[in-house]
Design an enzyme around this catalytic site. Structure first.
Site, PDB file in Angstrom:
ATOM      1  N   LYS A 114       0.620  -1.172   0.090  1.00 59.49           N
ATOM      2  CA  LYS A 114      -0.147  -0.207  -0.274  1.00 59.49           C
ATOM      3  C   LYS A 114       1.055   1.130  -0.171  1.00 59.49           C
ATOM      4  O   LYS A 114       1.469   1.254   1.192  1.00 59.49           O
ATOM      5  CB  LYS A 114      -1.312   0.137   1.555  1.00 59.49           C
ATOM      6  N   HIS A 118      14.015  -5.300  -3.717  1.00 57.33           N
ATOM      7  CA  HIS A 118      14.094  -6.875  -4.752  1.00 57.33           C
ATOM      8  C   HIS A 118      14.012  -6.790  -5.984  1.00 57.33           C
ATOM      9  O   HIS A 118      14.650  -7.668  -6.858  1.00 57.33           O
ATOM     10  CB  HIS A 118      12.485  -7.608  -4.171  1.00 57.33           C
ATOM     11  N   HIS A 128      12.980 -10.184   4.970  1.00 48.92           N
ATOM     12  CA  HIS A 128      13.033 -10.069   3.809  1.00 48.92           C
ATOM     13  C   HIS A 128      14.712  -9.994   3.253  1.00 48.92           C
ATOM     14  O   HIS A 128      15.440  -9.211   3.144  1.00 48.92           O
ATOM     15  CB  HIS A 128      12.074 -10.532   2.235  1.00 48.92           C
ATOM     16  N   ASP A 168       8.478  -4.670   7.426  1.00 50.97           N
ATOM     17  CA  ASP A 168       7.250  -6.477   7.695  1.00 50.97           C
ATOM     18  C   ASP A 168       8.349  -6.997   8.705  1.00 50.97           C
ATOM     19  O   ASP A 168       7.889  -8.527   9.382  1.00 50.97           O
ATOM     20  CB  ASP A 168       7.346  -6.846   6.210  1.00 50.97           C
TER      21      ASP A 168
END
Length: 566
Positions: A26, A136, A173, A259
């Site tokens: 978002k 990423h 991640h 995250d």
């Protein structure tokens, strides 16, 4: 705390973009963060700037021309055609072709590049771009909700002025895109603290340490579910201290992916807001030029809380602000407690008993490094040669209106030769993908070792989805019955020729030249196009064109002819 000059980059348009109603990413979280910063009256304490948006030419400093051009053209309506049925650029469901994707990328990349430039000019001590941190994205494709790797572009900008840059990633991640970009250099050290094991992107083992000249300058700290603030700090601080002692960076880029917070929709760590921000506080104390970037984070209200608190940490006022939220446009989102906090949960910490081994192994790797590598620097002009001469960028020049007849003829000739070469370019076969499928096991289960899964992801045999966390095969084009591959874009299909060497890769943007076989292949292609010794032989080119057209003509007995009776 001592004061720092802080520059904050924000574009009001960034919150208007949407990945899709059900997508966890978002962009509105940057808008909410900005509202909280305004409510806490932090903006007057910083230099607030709106960065110039990155151009396509700027993006190609790292990404390929074809990929950047694709992003500038793709829309939800033509994505199937431009991605060749989902086999190029946007693979899988993680990265949708939402409306305005290129503009969103230009805002993110533009902010990070401008922040890097301001840091290197000495105009600020800490630069913040919460719209950045998309770690990423790869050189020629999107990955993990990331399209343009603004971090790599920012670091490349820094390397124009300083010899060494340290990149630290505290996202849940693995920062695979940044690590891959600098995997073979010793001028950038990447250090990633992340969850590893059956988790996107499937890379980031402790043994991934770089290659060639960059051997040892990629450090990965794999973690397990549920790590707490104290456990995280016990690993983070000694490793960072050792890196600073050995590498001696001139600037630091800290990716603050949220995250890794407790309760994140896609994360699985157990950090509180204070535990996450302690990394920012610790790096700030080192008095090294610091670039703070955003990243992951899918529980939007917790992301906004944390980035607001970390902005206060950059200003050195985290102990002065009231943790009871002031009134703001999104006040109701933060109920029922309405506080600037992210609390830990009761999830089990699976890192117990293993952190000592992880920390010891990382410190051992660092102790094997040589002292800070040197890098030859020279004065870098602030403007390009084109700008200095007043010519401007090739991307900005408009077509000339006063072209004479000779210019038009030359342009027509150039287009003719280009189209001719395109039609004559022999595609490479699908043999490698078939070989990979035959070598790989027919079934892959989660019982396989993590090391094998990581190898499959790195080698391109398998992909992993950030949305589902599942592995899937790398999509390939479907082969027709007649041996051709359907591109799904209206172009002529490619033949599955047996004459092409087995094991070569098939490229979508195949040109007349081939790297292997050196100059001989290039000469042959130019001769087939009718160019010899700098002159163009039209008759030879037309003959070659007729031969290539015959390759695509179907046999007469396969043609259907409709005959109408008079």
């Amino acid at each position: 705390m001592s004061k720092r000059r802080v520059t904050y980059y924000y574009d009001p348009d960034v919150g208007a973009y949407s990945y899709g109603l059900s997508h966890p990413m978002k962009p509105q979280r940057m808008r909410i963060t900005h509202e909280l910063l305004t409510a806490y009256d932090m903006l007057p304490k910083m230099h607030v700037l709106r960065a110039k948006r990155a151009t396509a030419e700027t993006m190609t400093r790292f990404h390929t021309d074809e990929y950047v051009r694709f992003l500038s053209r793709v829309t939800p309506e033509n994505v199937e055609q431009l991605t060749y049925k989902g086999t190029q650029f946007l693979v899988g469901e993680d990265n949708p072709a939402f409306e305005g994707v290129f503009e969103f990328c230009s805002i993110s990349a533009g902010g990070s590049i401008a922040a890097a430039q301001r840091l290197m000019s000495g105009q600020t001590d800490i630069a913040i771009n919460w719209a950045g941190g998309l770690h990423h994205a790869k050189k020629r494709e999107a990955s993990g909700f990331c399209y343009i790797n603004d971090i790599v572009l920012a670091i490349l900008e820094m390397l124009r002025s300083v010899p060494r840059v340290l990149y630290i990633d505290i996202d849940c991640h693995h920062g695979d895109g940044v690590e891959e970009a600098f995997y073979t250099t010793d001028r950038v050290m990447t250090c990633s603290f992340h969850k590893f094991g059956e988790y996107f992107p499937g890379t980031g083992t402790a043994r991934d340490r770089g290659r060639g000249k960059g051997r040892g300058y990629a450090l990965n700290v794999p973690l397990k579910d549920g790590i707490t603030d104290e456990a995280y700090r016990s690993v983070f601080e000694p490793i960072i201290d050792k890196i600073l002692e050995i590498f001696q960076p001139s600037a630091i880029v800290l990716q603050c992916g949220a995250d890794s917070l407790s309760g994140d929709k896609l994360g699985c760590l157990n950090l509180t807001m204070q535990g996450h921000a302690s990394c920012v506080q610790y790096i700030r104390k080192k008095n090294i030029p610091l670039l703070l970037l955003g990243g992951g984070g899918y529980t939007v209200k917790n992301v906004a809380r944390t980035w607001t608190y970390e902005t206060a940490c950059a200003l050195g006022i985290e102990n002065d602000i009231d943790l009871n939220l002031p009134w703001n446009e999104y006040f109701e989102w933060f109920g029922p407690r309405y506080r600037l906090e992210v609390l830990a949960s009761n999830v089990e910490d699976l890192n117990t008993g293993e952190l000592d081994k992880v920390r010891t192994e990382a410190l051992q790797y660092l102790s094997e490094l040589k002292p800070a590598p040197a890098a030859g620097l020279q004065t870098v002009p602030e403007e390009s040669v084109g700008e200095h001469l007043g010519v401007g960028s090739a991307y900005e020049q408009d077509p000339l209106d006063d072209t004479d007849e000779l210019d038009k003829e030359l342009a027509q000739h150039a287009r003719f030769v280009y189209n001719l070469q395109e039609s004559m370019a022999q595609p490479e076969s699908e043999s490698e993908s078939e070989g990979e499928e035959s070598e790989a096991p027919t079934t892959r289960t989660r019982s396989r070792s993590r090391r094998a899964q990581s190898h499959n992801v790195r080698s391109g045999k398998k992909r992993m989805s950030l949305l589902t966390g599942e592995y899937y095969d790398d999509p390939r084009l479907e082969e027709r019955e007649n041996g051709y591959y359907d591109l799904g874009c209206g172009h002529e299909p490619w033949a599955n020729s047996d004459s092409v060497t087995r094991g070569t890769r098939r490229h979508f943007f195949g040109g007349a030249a081939r790297w292997d076989s050196a100059l001989q292949q290039v000469i042959l292609e130019r001769e087939r196009a009718g160019v010899q010794n700098g002159t163009f032989d039209l008759s030879q080119a037309m003959a070659a064109g007729r031969q290539d057209e015959e390759l695509f003509e179907p046999p007469e007995d396969e043609m259907d002819v409709d005959i109408k009776d008079d």
